[in-house]
Design a protein around this motif. Structure first.
Motif, PDB file in Angstrom:
ATOM      1  N   ILE A   6       0.861  -1.178   0.000  1.00  0.00           N
ATOM      2  CA  ILE A   6       0.000   0.000   0.000  1.00  0.00           C
ATOM      3  C   ILE A   6       0.898   1.229   0.000  1.00  0.00           C
ATOM      4  O   ILE A   6       1.755   1.380   0.869  1.00  0.00           O
ATOM      5  N   ASN A   7       0.706   2.067  -0.996  1.00  0.00           N
ATOM      6  CA  ASN A   7       1.524   3.269  -1.174  1.00  0.00           C
ATOM      7  C   ASN A   7       0.604   4.490  -1.178  1.00  0.00           C
ATOM      8  O   ASN A   7      -0.252   4.624  -2.049  1.00  0.00           O
ATOM      9  N   ASP A   8       0.779   5.355  -0.198  1.00  0.00           N
ATOM     10  CA  ASP A   8       0.083   6.639  -0.152  1.00  0.00           C
ATOM     11  C   ASP A   8       1.110   7.683  -0.561  1.00  0.00           C
ATOM     12  O   ASP A   8       2.081   7.913   0.153  1.00  0.00           O
ATOM     13  N   MET A   9       0.927   8.270  -1.737  1.00  0.00           N
ATOM     14  CA  MET A   9       1.955   9.177  -2.248  1.00  0.00           C
ATOM     15  C   MET A   9       1.432  10.588  -2.488  1.00  0.00           C
ATOM     16  O   MET A   9       0.277  10.787  -2.855  1.00  0.00           O
ATOM     17  N   GLU A  10       2.332  11.523  -2.261  1.00  0.00           N
ATOM     18  CA  GLU A  10       2.093  12.919  -2.598  1.00  0.00           C
ATOM     19  C   GLU A  10       2.888  13.205  -3.864  1.00  0.00           C
ATOM     20  O   GLU A  10       4.120  13.184  -3.857  1.00  0.00           O
ATOM     21  N   VAL A  11       2.187  13.458  -4.950  1.00  0.00           N
ATOM     22  CA  VAL A  11       2.838  13.681  -6.240  1.00  0.00           C
ATOM     23  C   VAL A  11       3.441  15.076  -6.274  1.00  0.00           C
ATOM     24  O   VAL A  11       2.758  16.073  -6.037  1.00  0.00           O
ATOM     25  N   LEU A  12       4.733  15.137  -6.592  1.00  0.00           N
ATOM     26  CA  LEU A  12       5.455  16.404  -6.690  1.00  0.00           C
ATOM     27  C   LEU A  12       5.691  16.807  -8.144  1.00  0.00           C
ATOM     28  O   LEU A  12       5.757  17.992  -8.458  1.00  0.00           O
ATOM     29  N   ASP A  13       5.836  15.807  -9.021  1.00  0.00           N
ATOM     30  CA  ASP A  13       6.133  16.048 -10.437  1.00  0.00           C
ATOM     31  C   ASP A  13       5.279  15.089 -11.277  1.00  0.00           C
ATOM     32  O   ASP A  13       5.676  13.952 -11.527  1.00  0.00           O
ATOM     33  N   PRO A  14       4.089  15.532 -11.715  1.00  0.00           N
ATOM     34  CA  PRO A  14       3.186  14.651 -12.459  1.00  0.00           C
ATOM     35  C   PRO A  14       3.790  14.089 -13.745  1.00  0.00           C
ATOM     36  O   PRO A  14       3.545  12.925 -14.090  1.00  0.00           O
ATOM     37  N   ALA A  15       4.589  14.865 -14.453  1.00  0.00           N
ATOM     38  CA  ALA A  15       5.193  14.381 -15.701  1.00  0.00           C
ATOM     39  C   ALA A  15       6.170  13.242 -15.420  1.00  0.00           C
ATOM     40  O   ALA A  15       6.188  12.229 -16.130  1.00  0.00           O
ATOM     41  N   LEU A  16       6.955  13.390 -14.391  1.00  0.00           N
ATOM     42  CA  LEU A  16       7.901  12.340 -14.015  1.00  0.00           C
ATOM     43  C   LEU A  16       7.153  11.101 -13.518  1.00  0.00           C
ATOM     44  O   LEU A  16       7.541   9.973 -13.825  1.00  0.00           O
ATOM     45  N   LEU A  17       6.056  11.310 -12.806  1.00  0.00           N
ATOM     46  CA  LEU A  17       5.256  10.178 -12.343  1.00  0.00           C
ATOM     47  C   LEU A  17       4.654   9.427 -13.529  1.00  0.00           C
ATOM     48  O   LEU A  17       4.546   8.201 -13.500  1.00  0.00           O
ATOM     49  N   ASP A  18       4.293  10.128 -14.594  1.00  0.00           N
ATOM     50  CA  ASP A  18       3.790   9.463 -15.807  1.00  0.00           C
ATOM     51  C   ASP A  18       4.839   8.510 -16.380  1.00  0.00           C
ATOM     52  O   ASP A  18       4.504   7.429 -16.847  1.00  0.00           O
ATOM     53  N   GLU A  19       6.099   8.908 -16.333  1.00  0.00           N
ATOM     54  CA  GLU A  19       7.175   8.023 -16.792  1.00  0.00           C
ATOM     55  C   GLU A  19       7.272   6.788 -15.900  1.00  0.00           C
ATOM     56  O   GLU A  19       7.442   5.672 -16.382  1.00  0.00           O
ATOM     57  N   TYR A  20       7.159   7.011 -14.600  1.00  0.00           N
ATOM     58  CA  TYR A  20       7.171   5.893 -13.643  1.00  0.00           C
ATOM     59  C   TYR A  20       6.038   4.908 -13.950  1.00  0.00           C
ATOM     60  O   TYR A  20       6.239   3.697 -13.927  1.00  0.00           O
ATOM     61  N   LYS A  21       4.868   5.436 -14.224  1.00  0.00           N
ATOM     62  CA  LYS A  21       3.697   4.586 -14.471  1.00  0.00           C
ATOM     63  C   LYS A  21       3.865   3.719 -15.717  1.00  0.00           C
ATOM     64  O   LYS A  21       3.207   2.694 -15.852  1.00  0.00           O
ATOM     65  N   GLU A  73      15.286  -4.972 -11.461  1.00  0.00           N
ATOM     66  CA  GLU A  73      14.343  -4.621 -12.538  1.00  0.00           C
ATOM     67  C   GLU A  73      13.506  -3.399 -12.166  1.00  0.00           C
ATOM     68  O   GLU A  73      13.190  -2.568 -13.014  1.00  0.00           O
ATOM     69  N   TYR A  74      13.129  -3.308 -10.899  1.00  0.00           N
ATOM     70  CA  TYR A  74      12.295  -2.192 -10.440  1.00  0.00           C
ATOM     71  C   TYR A  74      13.118  -0.945 -10.109  1.00  0.00           C
ATOM     72  O   TYR A  74      12.586   0.167 -10.091  1.00  0.00           O
ATOM     73  N   ALA A  75      14.409  -1.093  -9.886  1.00  0.00           N
ATOM     74  CA  ALA A  75      15.261   0.016  -9.425  1.00  0.00           C
ATOM     75  C   ALA A  75      15.143   1.293 -10.266  1.00  0.00           C
ATOM     76  O   ALA A  75      15.013   2.386  -9.695  1.00  0.00           O
ATOM     77  N   PRO A  76      15.171   1.232 -11.608  1.00  0.00           N
ATOM     78  CA  PRO A  76      15.044   2.479 -12.368  1.00  0.00           C
ATOM     79  C   PRO A  76      13.698   3.170 -12.165  1.00  0.00           C
ATOM     80  O   PRO A  76      13.643   4.396 -12.026  1.00  0.00           O
ATOM     81  N   ALA A  77      12.613   2.393 -12.128  1.00  0.00           N
ATOM     82  CA  ALA A  77      11.293   2.974 -11.888  1.00  0.00           C
ATOM     83  C   ALA A  77      11.216   3.549 -10.477  1.00  0.00           C
ATOM     84  O   ALA A  77      10.676   4.636 -10.266  1.00  0.00           O
ATOM     85  N   LYS A  78      11.740   2.826  -9.520  1.00  0.00           N
ATOM     86  CA  LYS A  78      11.736   3.274  -8.120  1.00  0.00           C
ATOM     87  C   LYS A  78      12.441   4.619  -7.985  1.00  0.00           C
ATOM     88  O   LYS A  78      11.956   5.513  -7.280  1.00  0.00           O
ATOM     89  N   ALA A  79      13.574   4.774  -8.654  1.00  0.00           N
ATOM     90  CA  ALA A  79      14.315   6.040  -8.608  1.00  0.00           C
ATOM     91  C   ALA A  79      13.464   7.183  -9.167  1.00  0.00           C
ATOM     92  O   ALA A  79      13.466   8.294  -8.617  1.00  0.00           O
ATOM     93  N   LEU A  80      12.724   6.915 -10.243  1.00  0.00           N
ATOM     94  CA  LEU A  80      11.824   7.934 -10.800  1.00  0.00           C
ATOM     95  C   LEU A  80      10.728   8.292  -9.804  1.00  0.00           C
ATOM     96  O   LEU A  80      10.429   9.468  -9.594  1.00  0.00           O
ATOM     97  N   ARG A  81      10.111   7.271  -9.200  1.00  0.00           N
ATOM     98  CA  ARG A  81       9.038   7.521  -8.240  1.00  0.00           C
ATOM     99  C   ARG A  81       9.543   8.341  -7.069  1.00  0.00           C
ATOM    100  O   ARG A  81       8.875   9.273  -6.612  1.00  0.00           O
ATOM    101  N   GLN A  82      10.725   8.042  -6.595  1.00  0.00           N
ATOM    102  CA  GLN A  82      11.276   8.769  -5.449  1.00  0.00           C
ATOM    103  C   GLN A  82      11.561  10.229  -5.777  1.00  0.00           C
ATOM    104  O   GLN A  82      11.538  11.072  -4.886  1.00  0.00           O
ATOM    105  N   ARG A  83      11.807  10.520  -7.045  1.00  0.00           N
ATOM    106  CA  ARG A  83      11.977  11.913  -7.470  1.00  0.00           C
ATOM    107  C   ARG A  83      10.640  12.586  -7.731  1.00  0.00           C
ATOM    108  O   ARG A  83      10.491  13.790  -7.555  1.00  0.00           O
ATOM    109  N   ALA A  84       9.646  11.810  -8.169  1.00  0.00           N
ATOM    110  CA  ALA A  84       8.350  12.350  -8.572  1.00  0.00           C
ATOM    111  C   ALA A  84       7.367  12.525  -7.426  1.00  0.00           C
ATOM    112  O   ALA A  84       6.406  13.288  -7.544  1.00  0.00           O
TER     113      ALA A  84
END
Length: 98
Positions: A6-21, A73-84
């Motif tokens: 379960i992840n409750d997130m506050e989006v800081l950068d919607p464009a970057l989050l789109d890449e994560y998704k 495998e998840y590490a690159p996406a995780k790094a994006l999410r942590q920035r986004a």
């Protein structure tokens, strides 16, 4: 026994989050997981918790969920999410059937 991330997130950068998704779903599937909720509408039924963007994943076990979360495998996406976004993430073991 199934486990739920379960992840409750506050989006800081919607464009970057789109890449994560785009990057995260194949890694979730690779580790036997699936999305149950992905940022849909929430309503508070009791208490004061007001999630911002709630994501729920199901995995076959806590061990499998942890393997995914710590995987190369998840590490690159995780790094994006942590920035986004800022995230609060837990994993909970599901109840036994019956």
């Amino acid at each position: 026994m199934p486990a739920y991330v379960i992840n409750d997130m506050e989006v800081l950068d919607p464009a970057l989050l789109d890449e994560y998704k785009k990057l995260s779903p194949p890694t979730v599937a690779q580790y036997g997981g699936r999305f149950l909720a992905r940022g849909g509408r929430t309503e508070v039924l009791e208490g004061s918790w007001t999630p911002r963007r709630l994501v729920i994943l199901e995995f076959p076990s806590i061990e499998q969920a942890r393997a995914w979360a710590e995987s190369p495998e998840y590490a690159p996406a995780k790094a994006l999410r942590q920035r986004a976004a800022r995230s609060n993430i837990v994993v909970v073991e599901g109840a036994a059937p019956g």
